[in-house]
Design a protein around this motif. Structure first.
Motif, mmCIF file in Angstrom:
data_model
loop_
_atom_site.group_PDB
_atom_site.id
_atom_site.type_symbol
_atom_site.label_atom_id
_atom_site.label_comp_id
_atom_site.label_asym_id
_atom_site.label_seq_id
_atom_site.Cartn_x
_atom_site.Cartn_y
_atom_site.Cartn_z
ATOM 1 N N PHE A 114 -47.472 44.642 36.528
ATOM 2 C CA PHE A 114 -47.108 44.080 37.912
ATOM 3 C C PHE A 114 -46.000 45.029 38.275
ATOM 4 O O PHE A 114 -46.149 45.427 39.574
ATOM 5 N N VAL A 115 -44.938 45.275 37.509
ATOM 6 C CA VAL A 115 -43.939 46.067 37.962
ATOM 7 C C VAL A 115 -44.274 47.598 38.344
ATOM 8 O O VAL A 115 -43.883 48.039 39.369
ATOM 9 N N MET A 116 -45.024 47.844 37.516
ATOM 10 C CA MET A 116 -45.740 49.668 37.658
ATOM 11 C C MET A 116 -46.602 49.566 38.820
ATOM 12 O O MET A 116 -46.521 50.476 39.821
ATOM 13 N N ASP A 117 -47.282 48.517 38.826
ATOM 14 C CA ASP A 117 -48.262 48.620 40.281
ATOM 15 C C ASP A 117 -47.589 48.293 41.652
ATOM 16 O O ASP A 117 -47.749 49.074 42.520
ATOM 17 N N GLU A 118 -46.451 47.526 41.501
ATOM 18 C CA GLU A 118 -45.642 47.402 42.820
ATOM 19 C C GLU A 118 -45.111 48.589 43.000
ATOM 20 O O GLU A 118 -44.844 49.085 44.276
ATOM 21 N N GLY A 130 -36.413 46.024 48.615
ATOM 22 C CA GLY A 130 -37.643 45.366 48.822
ATOM 23 C C GLY A 130 -38.323 45.173 47.358
ATOM 24 O O GLY A 130 -38.947 43.955 47.047
ATOM 25 N N PHE A 131 -38.189 46.135 46.554
ATOM 26 C CA PHE A 131 -38.780 46.023 45.256
ATOM 27 C C PHE A 131 -38.037 44.924 44.487
ATOM 28 O O PHE A 131 -38.788 44.079 43.858
ATOM 29 N N LEU A 179 -39.411 41.503 42.664
ATOM 30 C CA LEU A 179 -39.198 40.749 41.347
ATOM 31 C C LEU A 179 -38.489 39.615 41.214
ATOM 32 O O LEU A 179 -38.872 38.679 40.466
ATOM 33 N N ILE A 180 -37.496 39.487 41.923
ATOM 34 C CA ILE A 180 -36.797 38.113 42.047
ATOM 35 C C ILE A 180 -37.666 37.127 42.714
ATOM 36 O O ILE A 180 -37.692 35.971 41.793
ATOM 37 N N HIS A 181 -38.474 37.283 43.556
ATOM 38 C CA HIS A 181 -39.473 36.218 43.921
ATOM 39 C C HIS A 181 -40.523 35.622 42.798
ATOM 40 O O HIS A 181 -40.593 34.662 42.730
ATOM 41 N N TYR A 184 -42.333 31.206 40.136
ATOM 42 C CA TYR A 184 -42.684 30.799 38.599
ATOM 43 C C TYR A 184 -41.867 29.530 38.390
ATOM 44 O O TYR A 184 -42.256 28.223 38.324
ATOM 45 N N LEU A 185 -40.665 29.676 38.474
ATOM 46 C CA LEU A 185 -39.697 28.267 38.443
ATOM 47 C C LEU A 185 -39.912 27.061 39.481
ATOM 48 O O LEU A 185 -40.030 26.093 39.074
#
Length: 174
Positions: free
Chosen positions: A7-11, A34-35, A39-41, A46-47
């Motif tokens: 996910f991180v690499m795709d974004e 923005g990146f 990630l924070i979102h 999830y939470l």
């Protein structure tokens, strides 16, 4: 863990592809707010879905402080959202954003104060929202739409359209 790394690499690759000012993935991962907001979102959403509302909102507010981008943990965001510059972006709780969208600084996906349940917009896939635009209420922005800078959108916009103005008007529909 593998899925998160993917996910991180795709974004990050998406941002390098869309932003001519991004020289490489390393720069995006360490320097693009923005990146970081995305990630924070991912964590806060999830939470939020686990009904850990307070901690989700707390982390979200810390992310807002660090990035200048406010994304409510309840918002649903698709893949490869690019928030360029980002300062002042607000994405409300019941917002839904499709895949491959671009949002510039000072954009608000907000409510009008009239709705009770779904209060925020639904954004389709491959949508570009220009800086300063305000998209308000439970409306739908179709796929492949471009919204001009500083537009105020209060009604649905159909697929494959370009809309500008206050209030926004469709100036081009394919």
């Amino acid at each position: 863990m593998k899925a998160f790394f993917r996910f991180v690499m795709d974004e990050a690759k998406n941002i390098v592809k869309k932003d001519p000012a991004a020289p490489n993935i390393f720069t995006v991962i360490f320097l693009y707010p923005g990146f970081h907001a995305i990630l924070i979102h991912k964590l806060t959403h999830y939470l939020y879905n686990k009904h850990m509302f307070f901690i989700a909102r707390l982390i979200s507010q810390i992310g807002r402080f660090l990035t200048g981008i406010e994304i409510h943990p309840g918002a649903k965001i698709g893949k490869r959202l690019f928030i360029d510059h980002g300062m002042g972006v607000v994405i409300g709780e019941t917002s839904i954003i499709g895949d491959d969208c671009t949002i510039y600084h000072q954009v608000t996906l907000g409510g009008t104060g009239k709705e009770a349940v779904k209060r925020h917009p639904t954004i389709g896939n491959n949508v570009l929202i220009g800086c300063g635009s305000k998209i308000l209420g439970n409306i739908t922005i179709g796929n492949n739409v471009k919204i001009g800078s500083n537009s105020v959108v209060l009604k649905d916009i159909p697929d494959n359209s370009t809309a500008v103005g206050i209030p926004c008007k469709i100036i081009n529909k394919k």
